[in-house]
Design a protein around this motif. Structure first.
Motif, short mmCIF file in Angstrom:
data_model
loop_
_atom_site.label_atom_id
_atom_site.label_comp_id
_atom_site.label_asym_id
_atom_site.label_seq_id
_atom_site.Cartn_x
_atom_site.Cartn_y
_atom_site.Cartn_z
N VAL A 27 0.75 11.56 15.50
CA VAL A 27 1.50 10.31 15.64
C VAL A 27 0.66 9.29 16.41
O VAL A 27 0.57 8.12 16.00
N ALA A 28 0.03 9.70 17.50
CA ALA A 28 -0.78 8.78 18.29
C ALA A 28 -1.99 8.29 17.49
O ALA A 28 -2.33 7.09 17.54
N ARG A 29 -2.63 9.17 16.74
CA ARG A 29 -3.80 8.78 15.94
C ARG A 29 -3.41 7.77 14.87
O ARG A 29 -4.05 6.73 14.72
N TYR A 30 -2.34 8.05 14.14
CA TYR A 30 -1.90 7.14 13.09
C TYR A 30 -1.47 5.80 13.67
O TYR A 30 -1.74 4.74 13.09
N GLN A 31 -0.82 5.84 14.83
CA GLN A 31 -0.38 4.59 15.45
C GLN A 31 -1.57 3.74 15.87
O GLN A 31 -1.56 2.52 15.70
N ARG A 32 -2.60 4.35 16.39
CA ARG A 32 -3.78 3.59 16.80
C ARG A 32 -4.45 2.93 15.60
O ARG A 32 -4.93 1.80 15.68
N TRP A 33 -4.49 3.63 14.46
CA TRP A 33 -5.04 3.04 13.25
C TRP A 33 -4.18 1.87 12.78
O TRP A 33 -4.70 0.85 12.33
N LEU A 34 -2.85 2.02 12.88
CA LEU A 34 -1.97 0.92 12.49
C LEU A 34 -2.21 -0.31 13.37
O LEU A 34 -2.26 -1.43 12.87
N ILE A 35 -2.34 -0.09 14.65
CA ILE A 35 -2.59 -1.20 15.57
C ILE A 35 -3.93 -1.86 15.24
O ILE A 35 -4.05 -3.09 15.24
N ALA A 36 -4.94 -1.06 14.90
CA ALA A 36 -6.25 -1.61 14.52
C ALA A 36 -6.14 -2.46 13.26
O ALA A 36 -6.75 -3.53 13.17
N VAL A 37 -5.35 -2.02 12.28
CA VAL A 37 -5.17 -2.79 11.05
C VAL A 37 -4.45 -4.11 11.34
O VAL A 37 -4.84 -5.16 10.83
N VAL A 38 -3.42 -4.06 12.17
CA VAL A 38 -2.69 -5.29 12.52
C VAL A 38 -3.63 -6.27 13.22
O VAL A 38 -3.66 -7.47 12.89
N LEU A 39 -4.40 -5.79 14.18
CA LEU A 39 -5.33 -6.66 14.91
C LEU A 39 -6.41 -7.22 13.98
O LEU A 39 -6.80 -8.38 14.09
N ALA A 40 -6.89 -6.40 13.06
CA ALA A 40 -7.90 -6.87 12.11
C ALA A 40 -7.34 -7.96 11.20
O ALA A 40 -8.02 -8.96 10.93
N GLN A 41 -6.11 -7.79 10.74
CA GLN A 41 -5.50 -8.83 9.90
C GLN A 41 -5.29 -10.12 10.68
O GLN A 41 -5.56 -11.21 10.17
N LEU A 42 -4.81 -9.99 11.90
CA LEU A 42 -4.61 -11.19 12.73
C LEU A 42 -5.93 -11.89 13.01
O LEU A 42 -6.02 -13.12 12.94
N ALA A 43 -6.98 -11.13 13.32
CA ALA A 43 -8.29 -11.71 13.59
C ALA A 43 -8.86 -12.36 12.33
O ALA A 43 -9.46 -13.46 12.39
N LEU A 44 -8.68 -11.73 11.19
CA LEU A 44 -9.17 -12.27 9.93
C LEU A 44 -8.55 -13.64 9.65
O LEU A 44 -9.25 -14.61 9.38
N TRP A 45 -7.23 -13.72 9.74
CA TRP A 45 -6.57 -14.98 9.39
C TRP A 45 -6.73 -16.03 10.47
O TRP A 45 -6.80 -17.22 10.17
N ALA A 46 -6.82 -15.64 11.73
CA ALA A 46 -7.08 -16.62 12.79
C ALA A 46 -8.49 -17.20 12.61
O ALA A 46 -8.69 -18.42 12.74
N GLY A 47 -9.45 -16.34 12.29
CA GLY A 47 -10.81 -16.82 12.03
C GLY A 47 -10.88 -17.71 10.80
O GLY A 47 -11.58 -18.74 10.79
N PHE A 48 -10.16 -17.34 9.76
CA PHE A 48 -10.15 -18.15 8.55
C PHE A 48 -9.56 -19.53 8.81
O PHE A 48 -10.09 -20.54 8.37
N ILE A 49 -8.46 -19.56 9.55
CA ILE A 49 -7.83 -20.85 9.87
C ILE A 49 -8.76 -21.70 10.75
O ILE A 49 -8.91 -22.91 10.52
N ALA A 50 -9.41 -21.06 11.72
CA ALA A 50 -10.34 -21.79 12.59
C ALA A 50 -11.51 -22.35 11.79
O ALA A 50 -11.91 -23.51 11.97
#
Length: 152
Positions: A27-50
């Motif tokens: 559960v902890a491993r899968y959750q950490r990967w989920l958090i990484a995916v969310v952060l990657a998507q947020l960083a991708l779109w924030a960078g794209f908008i910038a």
């Protein structure tokens, strides 16, 4: 739907159920990967908008962020499926996994399933931080069965 059928449905929701350490680590491993995916998507779109704002006169090329979003969505969908399977069972895993395909709703599903994981880990005495739980926190957690004064 009573008896054995009902017992199989709510086995993980019983207050006395202690999830094995291997299950908590999954559960902890899968959750950490989920958090990484969310952060990657947020960083991708924030960078794209910038970059779009900084390159004011040019038409932005949408191919790269869209392809990367689809890849991140697929990876997130896999981990949503695995985490939901671990926490809620096969039906929830299928529903949540397919729901991540829907644009914009996928990020909501990723966050919601990560919240389910946080609740499950905290229910079993694991300290969960902003980026999930560490394996050390799982190993150091107090167990329901670690009572030294049990009379033995």
């Amino acid at each position: 739907m009573r008896g054995a059928d009902m017992a199989a449905w709510d086995e993980f929701d019983r207050p006395s159920y202690e999830r094995p350490i291997e299950g908590l680590k999954r559960v902890a491993r899968y959750q950490r990967w989920l958090i990484a995916v969310v952060l990657a998507q947020l960083a991708l779109w924030a960078g794209f908008i910038a970059l779009t704002i900084l390159g004011r006169g040019r038409e932005p090329d949408m191919q790269f962020p869209v392809v990367l979003t689809l890849i991140l969505g697929a990876v997130g969908g896999i981990f949503v499926f695995l985490l939901s399977w671990e926490l809620r069972g096969a039906f929830a895993a299928l529903v949540f996994g397919l729901a991540t395909v829907v644009p914009c709703m996928g990020l909501l599903i990723l966050t919601m399933v990560s919240g389910y994981a946080t609740t499950e880990l905290r229910k079993h005495g694991v300290k969960v931080g902003v980026f999930g739980a560490s394996f050390a926190a799982i190993d150091e957690r107090p167990s329901l069965y670690d009572d030294e004064d049990a009379g033995w």
